[in-house]
Design a protein around this motif. Structure first.
Motif, PDB file in Angstrom:
ATOM      1  N   TRP A  94       0.829  -1.143   0.021  1.00 20.59           N
ATOM      2  CA  TRP A  94       0.236   0.067   0.110  1.00 20.59           C
ATOM      3  C   TRP A  94       0.835   1.230  -0.051  1.00 20.59           C
ATOM      4  O   TRP A  94       1.809   1.542   0.859  1.00 20.59           O
ATOM      5  CB  TRP A  94      -0.965   0.143   1.398  1.00 20.59           C
ATOM      6  N   SER A  95       0.607   2.245  -1.012  1.00 22.66           N
ATOM      7  CA  SER A  95       0.980   3.518  -0.943  1.00 22.66           C
ATOM      8  C   SER A  95       0.239   4.463  -0.461  1.00 22.66           C
ATOM      9  O   SER A  95      -0.780   4.583  -1.024  1.00 22.66           O
ATOM     10  CB  SER A  95       2.059   3.888  -2.236  1.00 22.66           C
ATOM     11  N   ILE A  96       0.494   5.312   0.613  1.00 24.29           N
ATOM     12  CA  ILE A  96      -0.206   6.376   0.898  1.00 24.29           C
ATOM     13  C   ILE A  96       0.533   7.798   0.904  1.00 24.29           C
ATOM     14  O   ILE A  96       1.552   7.774   1.411  1.00 24.29           O
ATOM     15  CB  ILE A  96      -0.844   6.180   2.275  1.00 24.29           C
ATOM     16  N   SER A  97      -0.055   9.097   0.560  1.00 27.71           N
ATOM     17  CA  SER A  97       0.369  10.298   0.870  1.00 27.71           C
ATOM     18  C   SER A  97      -0.835  11.107   1.402  1.00 27.71           C
ATOM     19  O   SER A  97      -2.009  11.053   1.142  1.00 27.71           O
ATOM     20  CB  SER A  97       0.549  10.767  -0.627  1.00 27.71           C
ATOM     21  N   ILE A  98      -0.411  11.780   2.348  1.00 29.15           N
ATOM     22  CA  ILE A  98      -1.321  12.559   3.122  1.00 29.15           C
ATOM     23  C   ILE A  98      -0.840  14.035   2.906  1.00 29.15           C
ATOM     24  O   ILE A  98       0.268  14.432   3.077  1.00 29.15           O
ATOM     25  CB  ILE A  98      -1.377  12.372   4.589  1.00 29.15           C
ATOM     26  N   ASN A  99      -1.799  14.903   2.546  1.00 26.73           N
ATOM     27  CA  ASN A  99      -1.335  16.520   2.222  1.00 26.73           C
ATOM     28  C   ASN A  99      -1.180  17.078   3.806  1.00 26.73           C
ATOM     29  O   ASN A  99      -1.639  16.582   4.818  1.00 26.73           O
ATOM     30  CB  ASN A  99      -2.259  17.222   1.314  1.00 26.73           C
TER      31      ASN A  99
END
Length: 153
Positions: free
Chosen positions: A137-142
């Motif tokens: 899983w790849s996740i990016s949070i602003n």
């Protein structure tokens, strides 16, 4: 889960999720993972006596807590669309009919191991489920504590 590569949620641009200097702190005293995202859903909101900024939202630890919450919500068929940028929320809504049963069939999340940062502010994890299946899983949070990218492989 028949293919080696499954994209079950939108993969948006994994750009900067805040300042490069990540600020770490111990989340163990903050209670369960399900409440973590709700405890400080907005940038700068106080949580446990500490104000969180964009740098906190970019940390590995925050990404892990957010991903645990997200996986549980997706498996239960109750994604938190408010925790996502509108484009990602729309993509998850579109794919939820296939997404929920596929993720639920994996069983309970057993382990979540951080395996890298493919881009600044993006974190990659290896998730192993009760079924024995492991997915990346790849996740990016602003900087506003919204998931801006989510990719499942």
């Amino acid at each position: 889960m028949k293919r080696a590569l499954l994209v079950l949620a939108a993969a948006l641009a994994f750009g900067t999720a805040g300042a490069a200097a990540a600020q770490e702190h111990d989340h163990a005293a903050h209670g369960d993972h399900a409440a973590h995202g709700q405890d400080h859903a907005a940038q700068g909101q106080e949580h446990g006596g500490e104000a969180h900024d964009a740098a906190h939202f970019a940390t590995e630890r925050h990404a892990e807590h957010t991903l645990r919450d997200t996986i549980a919500a997706l498996q239960a068929g109750t994604p938190d669309y408010d925790s996502m940028v509108p484009e990602l929320a729309d993509a998850v809504r579109t794919q939820s009919a296939a997404l929920t049963p596929a993720l639920a069939a994996l069983g309970e999340l057993q382990t979540l191991e951080h395996i890298g940062e493919p881009a600044e502010g993006a974190h990659q994890f290896r998730a192993t489920f009760a079924s024995g299946q492991a997915l990346t899983w790849s996740i990016s949070i602003n900087g506003e504590n919204k998931i801006q990218g989510l990719l499942i492989q």
